[in-house]
Each structure stands twice: as C-alpha cells, then as structure tokens.
Design a protein around this motif. Sequence first.
Motif, PDB file in Angstrom:
ATOM      1  N   UNK A 116       0.601  -6.143  15.355  1.00  0.00           N
ATOM      2  CA  UNK A 116       0.365  -5.065  14.381  1.00  0.00           C
ATOM      3  C   UNK A 116       1.692  -4.544  13.816  1.00  0.00           C
ATOM      4  N   UNK A 117       2.678  -4.433  14.679  1.00  0.00           N
ATOM      5  CA  UNK A 117       3.985  -3.946  14.248  1.00  0.00           C
ATOM      6  C   UNK A 117       4.635  -4.944  13.298  1.00  0.00           C
ATOM      7  N   UNK A 118       4.599  -6.216  13.649  1.00  0.00           N
ATOM      8  CA  UNK A 118       5.184  -7.254  12.795  1.00  0.00           C
ATOM      9  C   UNK A 118       4.479  -7.286  11.437  1.00  0.00           C
ATOM     10  N   UNK A 119       3.163  -7.139  11.445  1.00  0.00           N
ATOM     11  CA  UNK A 119       2.415  -7.125  10.178  1.00  0.00           C
ATOM     12  C   UNK A 119       2.814  -5.932   9.319  1.00  0.00           C
ATOM     13  N   UNK A 120       2.987  -4.769   9.956  1.00  0.00           N
ATOM     14  CA  UNK A 120       3.394  -3.572   9.227  1.00  0.00           C
ATOM     15  C   UNK A 120       4.780  -3.759   8.614  1.00  0.00           C
ATOM     16  N   UNK A 121       5.701  -4.338   9.360  1.00  0.00           N
ATOM     17  CA  UNK A 121       7.047  -4.584   8.842  1.00  0.00           C
ATOM     18  C   UNK A 121       6.986  -5.585   7.701  1.00  0.00           C
ATOM     19  N   UNK A 122       6.225  -6.644   7.895  1.00  0.00           N
ATOM     20  CA  UNK A 122       6.161  -7.718   6.895  1.00  0.00           C
ATOM     21  C   UNK A 122       5.539  -7.257   5.579  1.00  0.00           C
ATOM     22  N   UNK A 123       4.474  -6.461   5.669  1.00  0.00           N
ATOM     23  CA  UNK A 123       3.774  -6.037   4.452  1.00  0.00           C
ATOM     24  C   UNK A 123       4.329  -4.743   3.875  1.00  0.00           C
ATOM     25  N   UNK A 124       5.023  -3.968   4.716  1.00  0.00           N
ATOM     26  CA  UNK A 124       5.520  -2.671   4.258  1.00  0.00           C
ATOM     27  C   UNK A 124       4.435  -1.606   4.218  1.00  0.00           C
ATOM     28  N   UNK A 125       3.269  -1.946   4.763  1.00  0.00           N
ATOM     29  CA  UNK A 125       2.133  -1.025   4.790  1.00  0.00           C
ATOM     30  C   UNK A 125       1.610  -0.939   6.213  1.00  0.00           C
ATOM     31  N   UNK A 126       1.473   0.273   6.750  1.00  0.00           N
ATOM     32  CA  UNK A 126       0.965   0.379   8.125  1.00  0.00           C
ATOM     33  C   UNK A 126      -0.425  -0.229   8.273  1.00  0.00           C
ATOM     34  N   UNK A 127      -0.641  -0.893   9.389  1.00  0.00           N
ATOM     35  CA  UNK A 127      -1.960  -1.422   9.702  1.00  0.00           C
ATOM     36  C   UNK A 127      -2.911  -0.235   9.830  1.00  0.00           C
ATOM     37  N   UNK A 128      -4.056  -0.345   9.189  1.00  0.00           N
ATOM     38  CA  UNK A 128      -5.071   0.714   9.278  1.00  0.00           C
ATOM     39  C   UNK A 128      -6.245   0.140  10.052  1.00  0.00           C
ATOM     40  N   UNK A 129      -6.567   0.791  11.125  1.00  0.00           N
ATOM     41  CA  UNK A 129      -7.684   0.340  11.934  1.00  0.00           C
ATOM     42  C   UNK A 129      -8.973   0.855  11.307  1.00  0.00           C
ATOM     43  N   UNK A 130     -10.021   0.030  11.277  1.00  0.00           N
ATOM     44  CA  UNK A 130     -11.264   0.448  10.616  1.00  0.00           C
ATOM     45  C   UNK A 130     -11.919   1.622  11.334  1.00  0.00           C
ATOM     46  N   UNK A 179      -3.043   3.216  17.463  1.00  0.00           N
ATOM     47  CA  UNK A 179      -2.353   3.896  16.363  1.00  0.00           C
ATOM     48  C   UNK A 179      -1.066   4.543  16.864  1.00  0.00           C
ATOM     49  N   UNK A 180      -1.135   5.213  18.015  1.00  0.00           N
ATOM     50  CA  UNK A 180       0.056   5.852  18.586  1.00  0.00           C
ATOM     51  C   UNK A 180       1.092   4.809  18.989  1.00  0.00           C
ATOM     52  N   UNK A 181       0.638   3.693  19.549  1.00  0.00           N
ATOM     53  CA  UNK A 181       1.555   2.628  19.952  1.00  0.00           C
ATOM     54  C   UNK A 181       2.239   2.007  18.733  1.00  0.00           C
ATOM     55  N   UNK A 204       2.988   3.511  15.952  1.00  0.00           N
ATOM     56  CA  UNK A 204       4.016   4.461  15.514  1.00  0.00           C
ATOM     57  C   UNK A 204       5.258   4.352  16.391  1.00  0.00           C
ATOM     58  N   UNK A 205       5.069   4.285  17.697  1.00  0.00           N
ATOM     59  CA  UNK A 205       6.205   4.156  18.614  1.00  0.00           C
ATOM     60  C   UNK A 205       6.913   2.822  18.425  1.00  0.00           C
ATOM     61  N   UNK A 206       6.136   1.757  18.253  1.00  0.00           N
ATOM     62  CA  UNK A 206       6.732   0.437  18.029  1.00  0.00           C
ATOM     63  C   UNK A 206       7.561   0.407  16.749  1.00  0.00           C
ATOM     64  N   UNK A 207       7.099   1.105  15.716  1.00  0.00           N
ATOM     65  CA  UNK A 207       7.856   1.127  14.461  1.00  0.00           C
ATOM     66  C   UNK A 207       9.198   1.830  14.658  1.00  0.00           C
ATOM     67  N   UNK A 208       9.213   2.887  15.454  1.00  0.00           N
ATOM     68  CA  UNK A 208      10.478   3.568  15.749  1.00  0.00           C
ATOM     69  C   UNK A 208      11.413   2.635  16.512  1.00  0.00           C
ATOM     70  N   UNK A 209      10.874   1.920  17.482  1.00  0.00           N
ATOM     71  CA  UNK A 209      11.673   0.992  18.275  1.00  0.00           C
ATOM     72  C   UNK A 209      12.179  -0.158  17.405  1.00  0.00           C
ATOM     73  N   UNK A 210      11.317  -0.660  16.530  1.00  0.00           N
ATOM     74  CA  UNK A 210      11.722  -1.760  15.638  1.00  0.00           C
ATOM     75  C   UNK A 210      12.799  -1.294  14.665  1.00  0.00           C
ATOM     76  N   UNK A 211      12.692  -0.054  14.185  1.00  0.00           N
ATOM     77  CA  UNK A 211      13.734   0.480  13.309  1.00  0.00           C
ATOM     78  C   UNK A 211      15.064   0.519  14.047  1.00  0.00           C
TER      79      UNK A 211
END
Length: 115
Positions: free
Chosen positions: A35-49, A77-79, A81-88
């Motif tokens: 999910x984190x890699x997809x968010x980075x790649x697309x530039x759009x946060x993954x949205x869970x249905x 969703x919380x994970x 967000x945390x993963x995006x901070x770590x990836x940054x």
Amino acid sequence: GDIFSCGRETDVDLYRKSREAMLEYVSTHYKQGDYTAETIETGTPVVFPDLEDPEDSRDPMQMRRWEYKMKKQEDSTALLKENMKTAFSLMWGQCTETLKARVMQGSEYEDVKSK
C-alpha cells in the motif's frame, strides 16, 4: 549506492533507479508495504473501500465481524500514514545536501514536512 541528487545529466537516470530500489525496499520490508509503495508510485494515498453495514445489526456475530473488519481497516489506514512518514525519512536520507537545500526552498516544503 541509490541516492537522489540534482545538477548533473546522469541524475534523471539515477533518480529512476533509486526510486525503483526504494519502492522495492518499501514493498518488501514494510508491514503492508504494498500500500505504501502504491501510494508513493501514484502520488495518491490508497483509499480503502467503505464497509457495508451488517445485514442485521441485531445479530451479535455479524456485528463482531463488522467491527473486526472496521478495526482492521482503521489499523491499515494508520499504518499507511506511519509508513509514509518512515518512507519520507528513508528518501530524505538518500538525498544529497544540494537537493535537500533545493527542496527546502520550495513553497510546499513546510506543509509536506508537517504531515
């Protein structure tokens, strides 16, 4: 190694290779890293249905299943967000000082940094 830089002709290719390496690392080493890699790649946060409400809210078993699914979704969703901070932080640590200085001059830097 894999770094992010600016100012040289080879930096575009180096960026591409470094980004690919980072995405591979994130997707394989982070919990739910896909999910984190997809968010980075697309530039759009993954949205869970959205979860559908249980058919019978009076049925305790259905409610427990629904609550469990809701909790898992909230945790994901919380994970993310945390993963995006770590990836940054991972990416920032791979940037040259020249590139960091350029980024910090950008008008959106403080907004992104605060997230």
